[in-house]
Write an enzyme that holds these catalytic residues in place. Structure first.
Site, mmCIF file in Angstrom:
data_model
loop_
_atom_site.group_PDB
_atom_site.id
_atom_site.type_symbol
_atom_site.label_atom_id
_atom_site.label_comp_id
_atom_site.label_asym_id
_atom_site.label_seq_id
_atom_site.Cartn_x
_atom_site.Cartn_y
_atom_site.Cartn_z
ATOM 1 N N ASP A 94 -5.877 67.248 47.967
ATOM 2 C CA ASP A 94 -6.445 66.957 49.214
ATOM 3 C C ASP A 94 -7.877 67.580 49.101
ATOM 4 O OD1 ASP A 94 -7.528 66.534 51.680
ATOM 5 O OD2 ASP A 94 -5.686 67.054 52.742
ATOM 6 N N ASP B 226 -13.332 59.923 53.922
ATOM 7 C CA ASP B 226 -14.313 60.103 55.070
ATOM 8 C C ASP B 226 -13.509 60.540 56.295
ATOM 9 O OD1 ASP B 226 -16.604 59.897 56.305
ATOM 10 O OD2 ASP B 226 -16.828 57.959 56.518
ATOM 11 N N SER C 73 -15.952 54.900 46.078
ATOM 12 C CA SER C 73 -15.718 53.620 45.765
ATOM 13 C C SER C 73 -14.238 53.128 45.379
ATOM 14 C CB SER C 73 -16.608 52.966 45.129
ATOM 15 O OG SER C 73 -18.011 52.962 45.729
ATOM 16 N N TYR D 101 -13.763 50.457 49.285
ATOM 17 C CA TYR D 101 -14.833 49.638 48.406
ATOM 18 C C TYR D 101 -14.420 48.984 47.239
ATOM 19 C CZ TYR D 101 -18.254 51.382 51.720
ATOM 20 O OH TYR D 101 -18.942 51.521 53.060
#
Ligand code: AR6
Length: 175
Positions: free
Chosen positions: A9, A33, A122, A126
């Site tokens: 993490d 995020d 990403s 994403y």
């Protein structure tokens, strides 16, 4: 070798800077995020909100970076970047992803920092195919590090062993 992979993490890593895979608003979201904002505390959101907008709702265009303190994180700084959304590969995705890694290392150097951890930018919401993202990431980092004598240490922080295997494979088969 100044690059290694780990399964971890990223919010728990004690490094000079962790990289956040953010969205252009820099006001938080899901995935890594969300985890970074939760662990850093509300001061991170306030610091992000204070950054100027380059267009309505845009504090960080895709491929660019912004830096804030890490607040309650063990990491001293957060380098926020915005990876490309995957649209099939023909929309400059690789170029934009490469910029995220290069600009993050450049910002690290500008601040005189040495240790940095990246998530798989990403590769979640994403939708960037992980094997292709890993190849782009490692080529960009290798090139940007060059013959680095500043002792920079890069940790590629994956959230699963499967993702780590993808990044380790790319690392083993590069350079
Ligand atoms: N530590 C390390 N890696 C993590 C963690 C963590 N705590 N949590 C998730 N990951 P994503 P993106 C991995 O979706 O694809 C947000 O809503 C995750 O398993 O976080 O760049 C932003 O606000 C995956 O491998 O980022 C944007 O809107 C990797 O981090 C959007 O998601 C990236 O997944 C950005 O999408």
């Amino acid at each position: 070798m100044p690059m290694k992979t780990v399964t971890a993490d990223i919010t728990e890593l004690r490094v000079d800077a962790i990289v956040n895979a953010a969205n252009p608003s820099l006001l938080g979201g899901g995935g890594v995020d969300g985890a970074i904002h939760r662990a850093a505390g509300p001061a991170l959101l306030a610091a992000c909100r204070a950054l100027p907008e380059s267009a309505p709702g845009v504090r960080c265009p895709t491929g660019e970076v912004r830096i804030t303190p890490g607040f309650a994180l063990p990491a001293r700084y957060v380098i926020h970047t915005v990876g490309p959304v995957w649209h099939g590969g023909g929309h400059d995705e690789a170029l934009l992803l490469e910029r995220c890694y290069r600009h993050s290392l450049q910002r690290l150097r500008e601040h005189g920092l040495r240790t940095i951890a990246f998530p798989a930018i990403s590769c979640g919401v994403y939708g960037y195919p992980p094997a292709q993202a890993a190849t782009v990431a490692i080529a960009a980092l290798r090139d940007e590090l060059g013959d680095d004598l500043g002792g920079i240490e890069v940790t590629l922080c994956c959230f699963s062993d499967a993702m780590r295997e993808v990044f380790q494979h790319a690392l083993d088969h590069s350079g």
